[in-house]
Design an enzyme around this catalytic site. Structure first.
Site, PDB file in Angstrom:
ATOM      1  N   TYR A 159       0.842  -1.100  -0.045  1.00 31.52           N
ATOM      2  CA  TYR A 159      -0.024   0.136   0.097  1.00 31.52           C
ATOM      3  C   TYR A 159       0.804   1.233  -0.020  1.00 31.52           C
ATOM      4  CZ  TYR A 159      -4.087  -2.850   1.363  1.00 31.52           C
ATOM      5  OH  TYR A 159      -5.041  -3.698   1.246  1.00 31.52           O
ATOM      6  N   TYR A 164      -0.582 -10.195   0.451  1.00 30.15           N
ATOM      7  CA  TYR A 164       0.621  -9.727   1.257  1.00 30.15           C
ATOM      8  C   TYR A 164       0.419 -10.552   2.607  1.00 30.15           C
ATOM      9  CZ  TYR A 164      -2.942  -6.819   2.818  1.00 30.15           C
ATOM     10  OH  TYR A 164      -4.089  -6.062   3.490  1.00 30.15           O
ATOM     11  N   ARG A 210      -3.025 -12.394   3.558  1.00 29.07           N
ATOM     12  CA  ARG A 210      -4.393 -11.734   2.781  1.00 29.07           C
ATOM     13  C   ARG A 210      -4.501 -12.002   1.619  1.00 29.07           C
ATOM     14  NH1 ARG A 210      -7.647  -7.953   4.433  1.00 29.07           N
ATOM     15  NH2 ARG A 210      -8.921  -9.756   3.754  1.00 29.07           N
ATOM     16  N   HIS A 253      -7.331  -8.478  -2.590  1.00 32.39           N
ATOM     17  CA  HIS A 253      -8.355  -7.748  -2.483  1.00 32.39           C
ATOM     18  C   HIS A 253      -8.455  -6.282  -2.850  1.00 32.39           C
ATOM     19  CE1 HIS A 253      -6.261  -7.220   1.221  1.00 32.39           C
ATOM     20  NE2 HIS A 253      -6.938  -6.069   1.512  1.00 32.39           N
ATOM     21  N   HIS A 311     -10.615  -2.801  -1.504  1.00 39.87           N
ATOM     22  CA  HIS A 311     -11.571  -2.203  -0.360  1.00 39.87           C
ATOM     23  C   HIS A 311     -12.480  -1.272  -1.123  1.00 39.87           C
ATOM     24  CE1 HIS A 311      -9.190  -3.394   3.112  1.00 39.87           C
ATOM     25  NE2 HIS A 311      -8.113  -3.237   2.324  1.00 39.87           N
TER      26      HIS A 311
END
Length: 245
Positions: A115, A154, A164, A167, A169
């Site tokens: 991120y 990640y 995870r 995905h 959000h």
């Protein structure tokens, strides 16, 4: 931005047996975040719950919903690295009616699973051409559309070797303040989905299915991008599962 003051609506109560419990020790961060006291039941919705922002006059940039282009500048004219995908779907209310002109926002990791956030310490590098955020308004029939890069999985410190799934959000307001929904879209066929501790807080496979974007070859762009359809239901019995917070 003005308020949508349609007070002649009613909301179906959420099925709390379908949604996950706030306290789920297998998902470790839910332990300190779960309520320490019983929830308060509001029998009569207040005006603040039944009204909401009206976004039709919100000024949008030309590339707000195109994450391949919205982070480019004169010093960084390239394109992001990764698998190009289209994310699209329809926002409907609890009775299946489209929700027009409502704000849909999304944020995600880059193709390496990193991120653009100062607290993200994963060793995967940042992409200088990818910001990882986008927004759009639904059209008159409730449709929304983004072009982006498929995010990478990640690791996270929930367990010794916990990952995870890929995905995205999503936040969608819906027709009123009380219908705002924050959820995640997973990608159909990802083997990490059933072993994710967050997903495992759900005990209903149908509920898990509300968070999975389905491959849609008809909407894919040949030689460009695969498309995934992710419909969103705001509020009510059939509401899309929301993040356990």
């Amino acid at each position: 931005m003005t308020l949508n003051r349609n007070l002649n609506r009613r909301f179906v109560e959420r099925d709390r047996q379908w949604h996950p419990a706030a306290y789920t020790p297998g998902y470790k961060t839910s332990v300190p975040r779960s309520p320490s006291q019983a929830l308060v039941s509001l029998q009569t919705p207040s005006v603040s719950e039944l009204t909401g922002p009206e976004f039709s006059r919100l000024r949008m940039g030309p590339h707000d919903n195109d994450l391949l282009l919205n982070f480019r500048d004169a010093d960084s004219p390239g394109l992001p690295v990764g698998e190009r995908v289209i994310m699209f779907g329809r926002v409907v209310d609890q009775f299946g009616k489209p929700v027009p002109q409502t704000l849909v926002e999304m944020w995600q990791a880059n193709a390496g699973g990193h991120y653009r956030h100062k607290k993200d310490s994963y060793l995967a590098p940042l992409d200088p051409n990818f910001g990882g955020v986008g927004r759009c308004l639904t059209d008159d029939d409730g449709w929304y559309h983004f072009r982006t890069i498929k995010p990478g999985p990640y690791p996270w410190p929930n367990g010794i070797n916990t990952w995870r799934p890929a995905h995205i959000h999503v936040s969608v307001m819906g027709p009123a303040i009380s219908t705002r929904l924050i959820t995640q879209m997973y990608f159909e066929g990802d083997p990490l989905i059933p072993i994710c501790p967050i997903v495992q807080t759900l005990k209903d496979e149908e509920a898990v299915g509300t968070m999975i974007g389905r491959l849609d070859m008809a909407r894919s762009r040949p030689m460009d991008a695969l498309a995934y359809r992710f419909d969103l239901v705001v509020r009510g019995e059939l509401q899309t599962y929301f993040e356990n917070q």
